[in-house]
Motif scaffolding. Structure first.
Motif, PDB file in Angstrom:
ATOM      1  N   SER A 287       7.026   9.687   0.379  1.00 56.26           N
ATOM      2  CA  SER A 287       6.187   8.572  -0.071  1.00 56.26           C
ATOM      3  C   SER A 287       6.942   7.254   0.137  1.00 56.26           C
ATOM      4  CB  SER A 287       5.813   8.725  -1.546  1.00 56.26           C
ATOM      5  OG  SER A 287       5.086   9.928  -1.742  1.00 56.26           O
ATOM      6  N   TYR A 288       6.233   6.256   0.588  1.00 59.60           N
ATOM      7  CA  TYR A 288       6.834   4.930   0.777  1.00 59.60           C
ATOM      8  C   TYR A 288       5.744   3.882   0.601  1.00 59.60           C
ATOM      9  CZ  TYR A 288       4.691   4.751   5.412  1.00 59.60           C
ATOM     10  OH  TYR A 288       3.779   4.732   6.433  1.00 59.60           O
TER      11      TYR A 288
ATOM     12  N   THR B 100       0.857  -1.195   0.000  1.00 56.90           N
ATOM     13  CA  THR B 100       0.000   0.000   0.000  1.00 56.90           C
ATOM     14  C   THR B 100       0.884   1.232   0.000  1.00 56.90           C
ATOM     15  OG1 THR B 100      -1.696  -1.197   1.239  1.00 56.90           O
ATOM     16  CG2 THR B 100      -1.843   1.210   1.195  1.00 56.90           C
ATOM     17  N   SER B 101       0.591   2.173  -0.901  1.00 54.00           N
ATOM     18  CA  SER B 101       1.367   3.423  -0.953  1.00 54.00           C
ATOM     19  C   SER B 101       0.930   4.337   0.172  1.00 54.00           C
ATOM     20  CB  SER B 101       1.188   4.113  -2.302  1.00 54.00           C
ATOM     21  OG  SER B 101       1.668   3.300  -3.350  1.00 54.00           O
ATOM     22  N   ARG B 102       1.853   4.867   0.904  1.00 54.41           N
ATOM     23  CA  ARG B 102       1.548   5.776   2.018  1.00 54.41           C
ATOM     24  C   ARG B 102       2.470   6.976   1.959  1.00 54.41           C
ATOM     25  NH1 ARG B 102      -1.817   3.166   5.498  1.00 54.41           N
ATOM     26  NH2 ARG B 102      -1.834   0.874   5.417  1.00 54.41           N
ATOM     27  N   VAL B 103       2.068   8.043   2.676  1.00 53.55           N
ATOM     28  CA  VAL B 103       2.848   9.273   2.741  1.00 53.55           C
ATOM     29  C   VAL B 103       3.059   9.639   4.206  1.00 53.55           C
ATOM     30  CG1 VAL B 103       2.932  11.728   2.155  1.00 53.55           C
ATOM     31  CG2 VAL B 103       1.897  10.120   0.541  1.00 53.55           C
TER      32      VAL B 103
ATOM     33  N   ARG C  88       4.920  12.602   6.890  1.00 54.59           N
ATOM     34  CA  ARG C  88       5.451  13.970   6.977  1.00 54.59           C
ATOM     35  C   ARG C  88       6.782  13.935   7.707  1.00 54.59           C
ATOM     36  NH1 ARG C  88       2.394  19.213   9.616  1.00 54.59           N
ATOM     37  NH2 ARG C  88       3.338  20.802   8.255  1.00 54.59           N
ATOM     38  N   VAL C  89       7.808  14.533   7.097  1.00 52.06           N
ATOM     39  CA  VAL C  89       9.161  14.516   7.640  1.00 52.06           C
ATOM     40  C   VAL C  89       9.558  15.938   8.004  1.00 52.06           C
ATOM     41  CG1 VAL C  89      11.560  13.898   7.221  1.00 52.06           C
ATOM     42  CG2 VAL C  89       9.727  12.534   6.199  1.00 52.06           C
ATOM     43  N   LYS C  90      10.048  16.148   9.211  1.00 50.75           N
ATOM     44  CA  LYS C  90      10.450  17.468   9.694  1.00 50.75           C
ATOM     45  C   LYS C  90      11.922  17.689   9.407  1.00 50.75           C
ATOM     46  CE  LYS C  90      10.686  20.209  13.951  1.00 50.75           C
ATOM     47  NZ  LYS C  90      10.407  20.212  15.412  1.00 50.75           N
ATOM     48  N   HIS C  91      12.258  18.912   8.948  1.00 48.91           N
ATOM     49  CA  HIS C  91      13.650  19.276   8.675  1.00 48.91           C
ATOM     50  C   HIS C  91      13.957  20.579   9.395  1.00 48.91           C
ATOM     51  CE1 HIS C  91      13.662  16.377   5.328  1.00 48.91           C
ATOM     52  NE2 HIS C  91      12.433  16.846   5.081  1.00 48.91           N
ATOM     53  N   THR C  92      15.186  20.755   9.857  1.00 46.40           N
ATOM     54  CA  THR C  92      15.616  22.004  10.500  1.00 46.40           C
ATOM     55  C   THR C  92      17.003  22.362  10.014  1.00 46.40           C
ATOM     56  OG1 THR C  92      16.551  20.795  12.392  1.00 46.40           O
ATOM     57  CG2 THR C  92      14.285  21.573  12.598  1.00 46.40           C
ATOM     58  N   SER C  93      17.293  23.664   9.986  1.00 47.24           N
ATOM     59  CA  SER C  93      18.639  24.134   9.648  1.00 47.24           C
ATOM     60  C   SER C  93      18.932  25.377  10.482  1.00 47.24           C
ATOM     61  CB  SER C  93      18.759  24.458   8.159  1.00 47.24           C
ATOM     62  OG  SER C  93      17.927  25.560   7.822  1.00 47.24           O
TER      63      SER C  93
END
Length: 199
Positions: free
Chosen positions: A130-131, A102-105, A107-112
């Motif tokens: 997406s994975y 099953t395709s799922r999405v 949310r990934v958090k990024h900081t700089s």
């Protein structure tokens, strides 16, 4: 000047005693040598340097009453009967498992971070990744073959090893040994290396 009579007798007595003292060690040595010679004339049991000898006839391979194992497992006798046990199978069913994804999405958090001190700033943002989430699920059933009894080839011998009392002895053998036995008449001499005893 002449010695007194008692003085000469004392001198002779001292000389005789000295001679006796010299003879005694010689006699003791002679007696000790004679005793040692008499002891050395025995059968030698327990004498220094003696070694134990293993029992058994020369070349027999028997030591202390034990017999070595035979060099191989070959048996011989007179061909009696043969037997071929066929392979037996049965069919069954089991679940048929398939891979389902099953395709799922997520949310990934990024900081700089940039700058230093009071001018230090941190920036945050998010992306969608997406994975595929995969797992095995049952989809119907499938048929398969299961072995209930394996194939066996057996030969029966009489007079095994030349012993007239060892008759009707079954051995499991290779298929080529079985085929060779089937080409012989009953009572013919036959030798082979069995897989195991019994059938």
């Amino acid at each position: 000047m002449t010695n007194p009579p008692d003085s000469s007798q004392s001198i002779r007595s001292v000389r005789t005693s000295t001679a006796r003292i010299r003879i005694r060690p010689v006699l003791a040595a002679v007696l000790l040598a004679a005793l040692l010679t008499a002891c050395g004339g025995s059968d030698g049991t327990g004498s220094p340097g003696s070694h134990a000898v293993a029992t058994g006839s020369a070349g027999s391979g028997v030591v202390d009453g034990t017999v070595p194992s035979p060099p191989d497992r070959t048996v011989s006798g007179l061909r009696d009967d043969t037997r071929h046990i066929t392979r037996k199978t049965t069919t069954g069913t089991r679940p048929r498992m398939v891979k389902r994804c099953t395709s799922r999405v997520r949310r990934v958090k990024h900081t700089s971070t940039s700058g230093t001190g009071r001018r230090k700033r941190t920036r945050t943002w998010y992306t969608n990744d997406s994975y595929k989430d995969c797992k095995k699920v049952q989809q119907g059933t499938t048929r398969y073959t299961r072995v209930v009894r394996r194939a066996r080839w057996c030969v029966e011998l009489d007079n095994v090893g030349g012993n007239s009392t060892k008759d009707d002895v079954w051995y499991e053998v290779e298929s080529d040994v079985y085929r060779r036995a089937t080409q012989l008449k009953e009572g013919a001499k036959l030798s082979f290396t069995p897989l195991r005893k019994g059938c």
